[in-house]
Design an enzyme around this catalytic site. Sequence first.
Site, PDB file in Angstrom:
ATOM      1  N   ASP A 151      85.823  -8.505  14.700  1.00 54.66           N
ATOM      2  CA  ASP A 151      85.095  -8.146  16.097  1.00 54.66           C
ATOM      3  C   ASP A 151      85.549  -8.793  17.290  1.00 54.66           C
ATOM      4  OD1 ASP A 151      82.641  -6.307  17.246  1.00 54.66           O
ATOM      5  OD2 ASP A 151      82.705  -8.500  18.078  1.00 54.66           O
ATOM      6  N   GLY A 171      81.269   1.632  13.490  1.00 52.97           N
ATOM      7  CA  GLY A 171      80.521   2.229  12.317  1.00 52.97           C
ATOM      8  C   GLY A 171      80.019   3.408  12.891  1.00 52.97           C
ATOM      9  N   ALA A 203      82.205  -4.212  18.697  1.00 50.31           N
ATOM     10  CA  ALA A 203      83.470  -3.212  18.268  1.00 50.31           C
ATOM     11  C   ALA A 203      83.002  -2.883  16.971  1.00 50.31           C
ATOM     12  CB  ALA A 203      84.715  -4.230  18.076  1.00 50.31           C
ATOM     13  N   ASP A 204      82.610  -3.787  15.996  1.00 49.68           N
ATOM     14  CA  ASP A 204      82.024  -3.299  14.810  1.00 49.68           C
ATOM     15  C   ASP A 204      81.267  -2.259  14.707  1.00 49.68           C
ATOM     16  OD1 ASP A 204      83.688  -4.774  12.952  1.00 49.68           O
ATOM     17  OD2 ASP A 204      82.360  -6.627  13.168  1.00 49.68           O
ATOM     18  N   LEU A 205      80.129  -2.501  15.508  1.00 50.79           N
ATOM     19  CA  LEU A 205      78.953  -1.452  15.658  1.00 50.79           C
ATOM     20  C   LEU A 205      79.500  -0.182  16.321  1.00 50.79           C
ATOM     21  CD1 LEU A 205      76.267  -4.068  16.950  1.00 50.79           C
ATOM     22  CD2 LEU A 205      76.335  -2.782  14.604  1.00 50.79           C
TER      23      LEU A 205
END
Length: 398
Positions: free
Chosen positions: A152, A185, A180-182
């Site tokens: 991230d 997703g 960035a991860d969220l």
Amino acid sequence: MSTNTMERTGPLQGVVVVDLTRALAGPHAAMMLGDLGADVIKIETPHGGDDTRGWGPPFVEPADAERESTYFLSANRNKKSITLDLKAEDGRTTLESLVRRADVLMENFRTGVLDRLGFTTERLAELNPRLVVLSISGFGHDGPEGGRAGYDQIAQGEAGLMSLTGPNPDDVQRVGVPIADLLAGMYGAFGVVAALQERERTGRGRVVRTSLLASVVGVHAFQGTKWTVAGEVGEAQGNHHPSISPYGLFRTADGAVQISVGSEGLWKRFCAGFHLDPETPGMATNPERVENHKQVLELVEDAFGAYTSDELLIELDRIGVPAGRVRTISEVYEWEQTKSQGLLVDVDHRTLGNITLPGPPLRFFEPDGTEVTETRHTAPPVLGADNDTVLSWLKECS
């Protein structure tokens, strides 16, 4: 799934998701589908499971049980956990059986890992032509840096987000959550739902790909077009909007509040409420106020200095100017407005007992305004908790 022990309710009831992901981007996508009623089967390695089971502190350590990571708890509600060694033949055989019966498979391995395990996209399509495959990578599956590992904070920097965040261009900062991860997703879950809808017409699945890089670039919004169209590079400038003024965090007698004066009508209303002249030279229009940011800051904070934050919020509400305070995380979860939106859910965890988790951000209603509350949320699973249930289901289906 057809068995009562596996079936959930909600808009995605009956959709079976095989979740091979770990860490955060993929698990968040799978959790979003689980929140909507999909049956999510999380596949973990037998020794240690998902990486986030070891990410901490904080950990919660119940008596006579393995400690639980609060990080893992944040991304894995509404799932079942089974353990498979995909490097072993029996593990791959079980995965094949799951793929044949699934609607969705999610993975975020390094590019090529799933291929080496024998599950290329072609092989997955042979096993199940209706399968929707979500594949999340760090920087994309192709291109000059395709297959590059992504985490991230690295992605936040590489995708330009950190250059826009912080008090000034010399002190850039990451966002306080793995955004960035969220976002990857969220985009991934959105792509899956679109592919499932398309499958209703075509009868065939799709491969959906996104990345941490793509997810951040996808939300550059006006900062993106500021460069691509106007040729200007955005920079970090603290808690004030780069294109609207006054819009940001302003000091009061005992703290600070945030305001958003997003139109000329609001500017005139704001000035009337605080006995200011809206035609003050250099402040008559929004572009002028943006250009003369320091002058606006001094003017507004001078007016706010006579008020405590609580007093000021009452006054701003009275005159109709959007405003708010900066809450701590604990204050957010204790706030009655948060509770009223269903943003906390109580679940029964196998080893921790009753725990409260942040809840899903979507609510569903009938046309008459009646809220649909049929979805029952389940706690994040302990490692391998559902081995017997899932394997029994597979045996019944064979």
